[in-house]
Scaffold this motif. Structure first.
Motif, PDB file in Angstrom:
ATOM      1  N   GLU A 176     -14.201  30.263  22.763  1.00  0.00           N
ATOM      2  CA  GLU A 176     -15.530  30.375  22.153  1.00  0.00           C
ATOM      3  C   GLU A 176     -16.157  31.745  22.372  1.00  0.00           C
ATOM      4  OE1 GLU A 176     -17.707  27.222  23.960  1.00  0.00           O
ATOM      5  OE2 GLU A 176     -16.883  25.675  22.640  1.00  0.00           O
ATOM      6  N   PHE A 177     -15.732  32.434  23.409  1.00  0.00           N
ATOM      7  CA  PHE A 177     -16.318  33.733  23.742  1.00  0.00           C
ATOM      8  C   PHE A 177     -15.323  34.882  23.551  1.00  0.00           C
ATOM      9  CE2 PHE A 177     -18.480  30.440  26.199  1.00  0.00           C
ATOM     10  CZ  PHE A 177     -19.789  30.641  25.786  1.00  0.00           C
ATOM     11  N   GLY A 178     -14.367  34.666  22.664  1.00  0.00           N
ATOM     12  CA  GLY A 178     -13.419  35.719  22.327  1.00  0.00           C
ATOM     13  C   GLY A 178     -12.177  35.766  23.188  1.00  0.00           C
ATOM     14  N   GLU A 179     -12.021  34.817  24.131  1.00  0.00           N
ATOM     15  CA  GLU A 179     -10.805  34.825  24.945  1.00  0.00           C
ATOM     16  C   GLU A 179      -9.586  34.530  24.064  1.00  0.00           C
ATOM     17  OE1 GLU A 179     -13.440  31.701  27.029  1.00  0.00           O
ATOM     18  OE2 GLU A 179     -13.399  32.642  25.050  1.00  0.00           O
ATOM     19  N   VAL A 180      -8.482  35.161  24.385  1.00  0.00           N
ATOM     20  CA  VAL A 180      -7.216  34.907  23.696  1.00  0.00           C
ATOM     21  C   VAL A 180      -6.181  34.586  24.759  1.00  0.00           C
ATOM     22  CG1 VAL A 180      -5.411  35.854  22.213  1.00  0.00           C
ATOM     23  CG2 VAL A 180      -7.803  36.471  21.817  1.00  0.00           C
ATOM     24  N   LEU A 181      -5.609  33.377  24.695  1.00  0.00           N
ATOM     25  CA  LEU A 181      -4.673  32.922  25.720  1.00  0.00           C
ATOM     26  C   LEU A 181      -3.404  32.384  25.070  1.00  0.00           C
ATOM     27  CD1 LEU A 181      -7.239  31.093  28.005  1.00  0.00           C
ATOM     28  CD2 LEU A 181      -6.066  33.211  28.546  1.00  0.00           C
ATOM     29  N   VAL A 182      -2.265  32.830  25.604  1.00  0.00           N
ATOM     30  CA  VAL A 182      -0.972  32.317  25.153  1.00  0.00           C
ATOM     31  C   VAL A 182      -0.678  31.060  25.953  1.00  0.00           C
ATOM     32  CG1 VAL A 182       1.487  32.796  24.924  1.00  0.00           C
ATOM     33  CG2 VAL A 182      -0.179  34.625  24.565  1.00  0.00           C
ATOM     34  N   MET A 183      -0.437  29.957  25.245  1.00  0.00           N
ATOM     35  CA  MET A 183      -0.286  28.652  25.877  1.00  0.00           C
ATOM     36  C   MET A 183       1.166  28.179  25.778  1.00  0.00           C
ATOM     37  SD  MET A 183      -3.567  28.249  26.528  1.00  0.00           S
ATOM     38  CE  MET A 183      -3.756  26.520  26.949  1.00  0.00           C
ATOM     39  N   ASP A 184       1.402  26.991  26.379  1.00  0.00           N
ATOM     40  CA  ASP A 184       2.651  26.232  26.252  1.00  0.00           C
ATOM     41  C   ASP A 184       3.882  27.068  26.586  1.00  0.00           C
ATOM     42  OD1 ASP A 184       4.474  24.290  25.831  1.00  0.00           O
ATOM     43  OD2 ASP A 184       3.862  23.811  23.786  1.00  0.00           O
ATOM     44  N   TRP A 185       4.098  27.261  27.852  1.00  0.00           N
ATOM     45  CA  TRP A 185       5.269  27.993  28.340  1.00  0.00           C
ATOM     46  C   TRP A 185       6.398  27.039  28.729  1.00  0.00           C
ATOM     47  CZ3 TRP A 185       5.388  33.420  28.696  1.00  0.00           C
ATOM     48  CH2 TRP A 185       4.198  34.044  28.337  1.00  0.00           C
ATOM     49  N   GLY A 186       6.422  25.860  28.114  1.00  0.00           N
ATOM     50  CA  GLY A 186       7.416  24.840  28.454  1.00  0.00           C
ATOM     51  C   GLY A 186       8.842  25.238  28.137  1.00  0.00           C
ATOM     52  N   LEU A 187       9.051  26.091  27.162  1.00  0.00           N
ATOM     53  CA  LEU A 187      10.403  26.532  26.818  1.00  0.00           C
ATOM     54  C   LEU A 187      10.717  27.912  27.382  1.00  0.00           C
ATOM     55  CD1 LEU A 187      10.845  25.389  23.099  1.00  0.00           C
ATOM     56  CD2 LEU A 187      11.433  24.180  25.211  1.00  0.00           C
ATOM     57  N   ALA A 188       9.858  28.402  28.254  1.00  0.00           N
ATOM     58  CA  ALA A 188      10.054  29.750  28.791  1.00  0.00           C
ATOM     59  C   ALA A 188      11.399  29.864  29.499  1.00  0.00           C
ATOM     60  CB  ALA A 188       8.921  30.098  29.742  1.00  0.00           C
ATOM     61  N   LYS A 189      12.005  31.013  29.338  1.00  0.00           N
ATOM     62  CA  LYS A 189      13.285  31.292  29.987  1.00  0.00           C
ATOM     63  C   LYS A 189      13.094  32.446  30.956  1.00  0.00           C
ATOM     64  CE  LYS A 189      17.976  32.981  29.130  1.00  0.00           C
ATOM     65  NZ  LYS A 189      18.967  33.399  28.116  1.00  0.00           N
ATOM     66  N   VAL A 190      13.508  32.225  32.198  1.00  0.00           N
ATOM     67  CA  VAL A 190      13.486  33.285  33.189  1.00  0.00           C
ATOM     68  C   VAL A 190      14.841  33.955  33.151  1.00  0.00           C
ATOM     69  CG1 VAL A 190      13.179  33.880  35.625  1.00  0.00           C
ATOM     70  CG2 VAL A 190      11.871  31.995  34.612  1.00  0.00           C
ATOM     71  N   LEU A 191      14.864  35.219  32.774  1.00  0.00           N
ATOM     72  CA  LEU A 191      16.128  35.933  32.668  1.00  0.00           C
ATOM     73  C   LEU A 191      16.850  35.940  34.004  1.00  0.00           C
ATOM     74  CD1 LEU A 191      14.965  38.945  30.467  1.00  0.00           C
ATOM     75  CD2 LEU A 191      16.156  36.867  29.735  1.00  0.00           C
ATOM     76  N   ASN A 192      18.193  35.824  33.946  1.00  0.00           N
ATOM     77  CA  ASN A 192      19.053  35.803  35.128  1.00  0.00           C
ATOM     78  C   ASN A 192      18.827  34.551  35.978  1.00  0.00           C
ATOM     79  OD1 ASN A 192      20.039  38.416  34.450  1.00  0.00           O
ATOM     80  ND2 ASN A 192      18.255  39.344  35.482  1.00  0.00           N
ATOM     81  N   ASP A 193      18.335  33.468  35.320  1.00  0.00           N
ATOM     82  CA  ASP A 193      18.177  32.191  36.018  1.00  0.00           C
ATOM     83  C   ASP A 193      19.027  31.163  35.286  1.00  0.00           C
ATOM     84  OD1 ASP A 193      17.384  30.155  37.645  1.00  0.00           O
ATOM     85  OD2 ASP A 193      15.340  30.007  36.870  1.00  0.00           O
ATOM     86  N   GLU A 194      20.338  31.391  35.277  1.00  0.00           N
ATOM     87  CA  GLU A 194      21.232  30.601  34.443  1.00  0.00           C
ATOM     88  C   GLU A 194      21.368  29.153  34.919  1.00  0.00           C
ATOM     89  OE1 GLU A 194      22.114  31.800  31.756  1.00  0.00           O
ATOM     90  OE2 GLU A 194      21.490  33.855  32.158  1.00  0.00           O
TER      91      GLU A 194
END
Length: 555
Positions: A176-194
């Motif tokens: 509401e006050f101009g914040e911009v947030l990237v949500m839903d990191w459920g599929l995030a991949k941590v590199l070198n974390d095989e």
């Protein structure tokens, strides 16, 4: 997923009565500390609930796992990984995590900042519907600023070795006050974390026939089909890197520009095939005005000529520079995309600040046009000054030319007047010479005729000259005989004459001799100097005599 689906449940504890820390009461632990309220949103793996943090007396968002049976290992790992990723990514444009609650050895939910606002997808839908307030508040420039904040968040995640893998307008919250947030990191991949990645994925994925193209898929093909990269669509998990997220960011920019996803189709398989083959229409093809807009079947890809002007862009058409930027990010070949998010965001900033982007390969003419546009005030002032200087120069030239013309005309008039005066003078001289001739004053007449300019020596002049010379030749001087040769002195008041008696003398116009006479030999030729002061004549065959005119004395 359907929010009213009662086959899925959320494992929670009944809310405990609130405890005030100020009174010294012992706060509740675990799930008892949170009073879970209404559902805010729902995703593929869980839902977001509004919750009350009783320990800190604040409202938070709680993401809980949807369970219709015991949690399998893959779901557990993805949930834990999402919480860990959020804990690792402390950034103004990434939603911060507060706590994770476990129960019976399983992660029940985690809490994070509650963002009140709308998703970017909701805003784009309202723009597509031409909602007046959204058209006023969300101009293209503001949407690009929102996009750059998203880029900042993703660039930060990449710097920490984290890929999002499910970037789309639905996963971007605008507060509401101009914040911009990237949500839903459920599929995030941590590199070198095989190891964790292998446990969280399912290599036996088959796209379900009834799956929604906008839903997030699980398995080897992870992400949202309309926004996933080609390597994601082909299930090449090992090939995913920062450029895969850049492709999805390109899809978000595409949606901002055209108000539609980069690919569309009748079903999931058609969409995935287009993603794999790079079948994306450039944004500049949209926003073309036609007389009538044909109706289309849901899911059918519209032809460019059937799309009305884009309501959120002033010209109704996507700027070519932004279209080039989007298409570079959406390149099928990863090597042809932006190699990092910072370069992508920098091109957007270049466009917004009036510079050429690296994607459009702008030539000199485009660069010059952008330079003028960036410095419009300076160039406007300079152009106005140039117009003034040019106008003054033109005025000066015309004024100078007018003066020259007036001077030339005046000169011509002066020349004409001078010529007229000369003609009048010549005429008066001829008239005077004629009168002197009529009076018998032939010497005076001849003097006047001698002074007459050659250009005015007409037939009348020649007549007077001939006859006055004849009379002068018969002139008889007292005591000296006839005048045989005669020449006027420059002063005009006397003349020199060689007489028949063999002498040269100086005489007045009345014939009175002035000074002595000098004897001459031969033809009696003589000359008067230019000053009229001396006469030179042949005194003998070998001598030249000089006589003073004033006194008649020999020098």
């Amino acid at each position: 997923m359907n929010p009213d689906d009662d086959l899925q449940t959320i494992r929670t504890q009944p809310p405990a009565p609130p405890v005030s820390l100020a009174t010294g009461g012992e706060p509740a632990q675990g799930s008892a500390n949170y009073h879970l309220g209404r559902e805010v949103a729902r995703g593929g793996m869980g839902c977001i609930l509004e919750a009350e943090d009783r320990k800190l007396a604040r409202t938070v968002a709680a993401k809980a796992v949807l369970l219709d049976s015991d949690m399998d290992e893959g779901t557990k790992q993805r949930f834990i990984r999402e919480a860990e990723v959020l804990a690792r990514l402390s950034h103004p444009n990434i939603v911060p995590i507060y706590d994770i609650v476990w129960e019976d050895g399983l992660p029940l939910f985690y809490t994070m900042k509650l963002v009140k606002g709308r998703t970017l997808q909701h805003i784009l839908n309202e723009l597509c519907n031409e909602h007046p307030e959204d058209l006023r508040d969300f101009t293209l420039d503001r949407l690009l600023l929102i996009f750059r904040k998203v880029c900042d968040a993703v660039a930060f995640a990449h710097s920490k070795g984290v890929l999002h893998r499910d970037l789309k307008p639905e996963n971007i919250m605008v507060g509401e006050f101009g914040e911009v947030l990237v949500m839903d990191w459920g599929l995030a991949k941590v590199l070198n974390d095989e190891v964790r990645e292998s446990a969280a994925s399912d290599s036996s994925f088959t796209a379900p026939s009834g799956a929604s193209p906008t839903a997030t898929l699980q398995g080897a093909v992870m992400g949202t089909p309309k926004y996933m990269s080609p390597e994601q669509a082909m299930g090449q998990i090992a090939e995913l890197d920062e450029r895969s997220d850049i492709f999805s960011l390109g899809g978000i920019l595409y949606a901002i520009l055209t108000l539609r996803p980069p690919v569309d189709g009748k079903d999931l398989h058609e969409i995935l095939e287009k993603v794999k083959t790079g079948g994306i229409t450039p944004p500049t093809a949209f926003g073309v005005t036609t007389g009538a807009h044909a109706r289309h079947v849901k899911g059918e890809v519209l032809e460019a000529k059937k799309i009305k002007p884009l309501p959120h862009i002033e010209s109704g058409r996507v700027p070519a520079a932004l279209s080039a930027v989007a298409m570079k990010a959406l390149a099928l070949d990863k090597a042809k995309r932006y190699q990092n998010v910072a370069a992508f965001s920098a091109d957007i900033e270049r466009y917004q600040t009036g510079f050429a982007t690296s994607a459009e390969n702008a030539g000199f003419a485009k660069q010059a046009a952008l330079l003028i546009k960036r410095n419009k005030g300076i160039f406007t002032t300079a152009f106005a000054a140039w117009l003034i200087v040019t106008a003054l120069a033109v005025w000066f030239v015309f004024n100078l030319r007018a003066k020259e013309q007036r001077a030339t005309k005046a000169e011509a008039v002066a020349v004409q007047e001078k010529e007229t005066a000369r003609q009048a003078l010549a005429k008066s001289q001829l008239d005077l010479a004629e009168k002197e001739f009529e009076r018998g004053k032939f010497i005076e007449a001849q003097k006047i005729l001698t002074e007459t300019p050659e250009s005015f020596r007409d037939a009348n002049w020649r007549f007077l000259q001939a006859h006055s010379s004849d009379f002068t030749a018969r002139l008889s001087l007292p005591g000296k005989g006839a005048a045989l040769r005669l020449q006027f002195l420059p002063q005009g008041d006397r003349f020199a004459a060689r007489c028949s008696s063999g002498v040269i003398g100086i005489f007045s116009l009345t014939g009175r001799q002035i000074g002595d006479s000098a004897p001459v030999n031969g033809s009696g030729a003589f000359r008067i100097d230019s000053a009229g002061g001396r006469i030179a004549f042949a005194a003998s065959a070998s001598e030249v005599a000089v006589q003073e005119v004033a006194t008649g004395k020999l020098v």
